[in-house]
Design an enzyme around this catalytic site. Structure first.
Site, PDB file in Angstrom:
ATOM      1  N   GLY A 196       0.856  -1.197   0.000  1.00  0.00           N
ATOM      2  CA  GLY A 196       0.000   0.000   0.000  1.00  0.00           C
ATOM      3  C   GLY A 196       0.882   1.234   0.000  1.00  0.00           C
ATOM      4  O   GLY A 196       0.599   2.218   0.664  1.00  0.00           O
ATOM      5  N   HIS A 267      -4.574   1.920   9.577  1.00  0.00           N
ATOM      6  CA  HIS A 267      -5.597   2.804  10.169  1.00  0.00           C
ATOM      7  C   HIS A 267      -6.811   2.989   9.248  1.00  0.00           C
ATOM      8  O   HIS A 267      -7.824   3.501   9.673  1.00  0.00           O
ATOM      9  CB  HIS A 267      -4.992   4.155  10.599  1.00  0.00           C
ATOM     10  CG  HIS A 267      -4.641   5.081   9.480  1.00  0.00           C
ATOM     11  ND1 HIS A 267      -4.363   6.409   9.686  1.00  0.00           N
ATOM     12  CD2 HIS A 267      -4.513   4.880   8.151  1.00  0.00           C
ATOM     13  CE1 HIS A 267      -4.093   6.975   8.534  1.00  0.00           C
ATOM     14  NE2 HIS A 267      -4.167   6.079   7.583  1.00  0.00           N
TER      15      HIS A 267
HETATM   16  C1  LIG Z   1      -3.386   6.008   3.348  1.00  0.00           C
HETATM   17  S1  LIG Z   1      -2.628   5.467   1.871  1.00  0.00           S
HETATM   18  C2  LIG Z   1      -0.937   5.266   2.412  1.00  0.00           C
HETATM   19  C3  LIG Z   1       0.061   5.457   1.303  1.00  0.00           C
HETATM   20  C4  LIG Z   1       1.531   5.386   1.732  1.00  0.00           C
HETATM   21  N1  LIG Z   1       1.827   4.087   2.329  1.00  0.00           N
HETATM   22  C5  LIG Z   1       1.896   6.526   2.663  1.00  0.00           C
HETATM   23  O1  LIG Z   1       2.271   6.271   3.818  1.00  0.00           O
HETATM   24  O2  LIG Z   1       1.831   7.679   2.223  1.00  0.00           O
HETATM   25  C6  LIG Z   1      -3.207   3.786   1.687  1.00  0.00           C
HETATM   26  C7  LIG Z   1      -2.781   3.093   0.399  1.00  0.00           C
HETATM   27  O3  LIG Z   1      -3.386   1.789   0.371  1.00  0.00           O
HETATM   28  C8  LIG Z   1      -3.711   1.496  -0.983  1.00  0.00           C
HETATM   29  N2  LIG Z   1      -4.702   0.406  -1.036  1.00  0.00           N
HETATM   30  C9  LIG Z   1      -6.028   0.461  -0.715  1.00  0.00           C
HETATM   31  N3  LIG Z   1      -6.586  -0.746  -0.874  1.00  0.00           N
HETATM   32  C10 LIG Z   1      -5.606  -1.590  -1.310  1.00  0.00           C
HETATM   33  C11 LIG Z   1      -5.559  -2.997  -1.619  1.00  0.00           C
HETATM   34  N4  LIG Z   1      -6.636  -3.775  -1.520  1.00  0.00           N
HETATM   35  N5  LIG Z   1      -4.368  -3.536  -1.996  1.00  0.00           N
HETATM   36  C12 LIG Z   1      -3.259  -2.740  -2.084  1.00  0.00           C
HETATM   37  N6  LIG Z   1      -3.237  -1.412  -1.790  1.00  0.00           N
HETATM   38  C13 LIG Z   1      -4.402  -0.847  -1.405  1.00  0.00           C
HETATM   39  C14 LIG Z   1      -4.200   2.829  -1.525  1.00  0.00           C
HETATM   40  O4  LIG Z   1      -4.169   2.867  -2.936  1.00  0.00           O
HETATM   41  C15 LIG Z   1      -3.222   3.805  -0.862  1.00  0.00           C
HETATM   42  O5  LIG Z   1      -2.088   4.033  -1.675  1.00  0.00           O
END
Ligand SMILES: C[S@@+](CC[C@H](N)C(=O)[O-])C[C@H]1O[C@@H](n2cnc3c(N)ncnc32)[C@H](O)[C@@H]1O
Length: 371
Positions: A196, A267
């Site tokens: 993610g 979170h």
């Molecule tokens: C709050 S963001 C955090 C991004 C980064 N890790 C940061 O700290 O800035 C959460 C991330 O989870 C990804 N995400 C959401 N659902 C997902 C899934 N099922 N599999 C992989 N990534 C996912 C989103 O695209 C997003 O980039």
């Protein structure tokens, strides 16, 4: 102190009135790009400013007069507009301001009370009890809305930019806590997978400090191009790669990473979903991989951190409920969650770097312990 001085009614009047207006004015001036047109040094005449951003001069002036009261922009002589240090910071923070004040976030906030009235089971019976999903006519989840509703079809890109602006704002221009907050020495050389990881903005800013480590960003397909472009731009094309991967699915077995990073991922999810995100990582952990988390960690008890810091932590706790029915977790909450995912998971170290609101948490698998 301020509440005592104002008294209850004036405090409420201020909260339900000017406090909301301040946020609306920030959003409006940010959206219009005012801070980019006002020169860093010197002034610009109001008429020129209005003409450059294409709005009515007197309407702009009315917004600015509220802004001045917040210490945002100033008018050192009539009709001449200049920056303050606060307004000069607006452009860099703009992606987060725009994200935090989008319609999507606001409509969710409207439904929090309704959601709480029906949210009796924990975990809830269906997703429809999540405020953002209740507010959406088609009851879609936050990530789906982000993907489908952005007028420029750049919802994920804008979200990733908001995350980057937030991190940069707390740690200045550096991503030092990601370098100093984890035990990279124990990793030596090898692959680290950021699950993610968005557009890879963290790795793009730390890879030079960690010469032996290659990074693989796993995220949804929408983030692939942005990650590749950013890595190229930062000269990290051979060190940072991208893999489309749904974190609820098993991890590819050929990777054998030294560590996984999960930064601000858990979170967004309720406990049962977090367990589904963590459990696919256990096979690699049985071969020695570690987990590095970066999350806001509110205190377990009152008085453990200063009030202004606790407010920053609790504000996103409410936001996580609004968007995903999720939460920020204290150290105690994290320990309980890890136990649920696998009783062998142990919190090895938690660091609260002074320069950021985010804490760094290192988790290992205690192989000597029976499951
Ligand atoms: C709050 S963001 C955090 C991004 C980064 N890790 C940061 O700290 O800035 C959460 C991330 O989870 C990804 N995400 C959401 N659902 C997902 C899934 N099922 N599999 C992989 N990534 C996912 C989103 O695209 C997003 O980039």
């Amino acid at each position: 102190m301020l509440n005592l001085a104002l008294g209850p009614t004036d405090t409420l009047t201020s909260l339900a009135g000017p406090t909301i207006t301040k946020i609306e004015v920030l959003r409006t001036l940010d959206d219009l790009g005012v801070a980019k047109v006002v020169p860093q040094e010197g002034t610009i005449h109001l008429a020129d400013l209005a003409a450059k951003i294409g709005v009515n001069e007197s309407l702009l002036h009315r917004q600015l007069k509220v802004a001045y009261l917040m210490g945002m922009f100033q008018e050192p002589s009539p009709g001449e507009i200049a920056h303050t240090s606060f307004s000069a910071a607006i452009p860099d923070f703009s992606p987060y301001t725009q994200l935090r004040t989008t319609r999507l976030f606001y409509t969710g906030a409207w439904e929090v009370a309704n959601s709480m009235r029906i949210w009796q089971d924990d975990p809830p019976k269906d997703h429809m009890q999540i405020p953002v999903e209740m507010a959406d006519p088609q009851h879609r989840g936050m990530w789906k809305i982000l993907e489908e509703d952005d007028p420029d079809e750049r919802g994920h890109e804008k979200f990733a930019a908001g995350m980057k602006a937030l991190v940069s704002a707390y740690v200045g221009t550096s991503f030092t806590p990601y370098v100093q907050g984890f035990d990279w020495a124990s990793i030596g050389e090898g692959l680290v997978v950021d699950i993610g990881g968005g557009n890879g903005h963290i790795e793009a800013n730390i890879f030079k400090d960690l010469p032996g480590v290659d990074f693989l960003i796993q995220d949804l397909a929408e983030n692939e191009q942005a990650t590749k472009e950013l890595a190229q731009k930062q000269g990290a094309g051979d060190r940072i790669s991208f893999q489309v991967h749904d974190f609820f699915k098993p991890q590819p077995t050929d990777l054998q990473p030294k560590a996984y990073i999960l930064s601000r991922v858990l979170h967004d999810w309720q406990d049962a979903d977090c367990v589904r995100i963590i459990q696919p990582l256990i096979p690699a952990m049985e071969k020695g991989a570690k987990l590095f988390f970066s999350e806001r960690i509110p205190p377990d008890g009152p008085g453990e951190v200063p009030v202004h810091k606790e407010l920053l932590l609790r504000h996103t706790d409410i936001l996580m409920f609004t968007l995903y029915g999720a939460k920020e977790r204290s150290r105690g909450d994290f320990e309980a969650l890890f136990k649920l995912a696998d009783p062998r998971l142990k919190v090895k170290k938690v660091q609260h770097p002074p320069s950021t609101i985010f804490s760094m948490l290192e988790v290992v698998l205690d192989q000597d312990q029976d499951v």
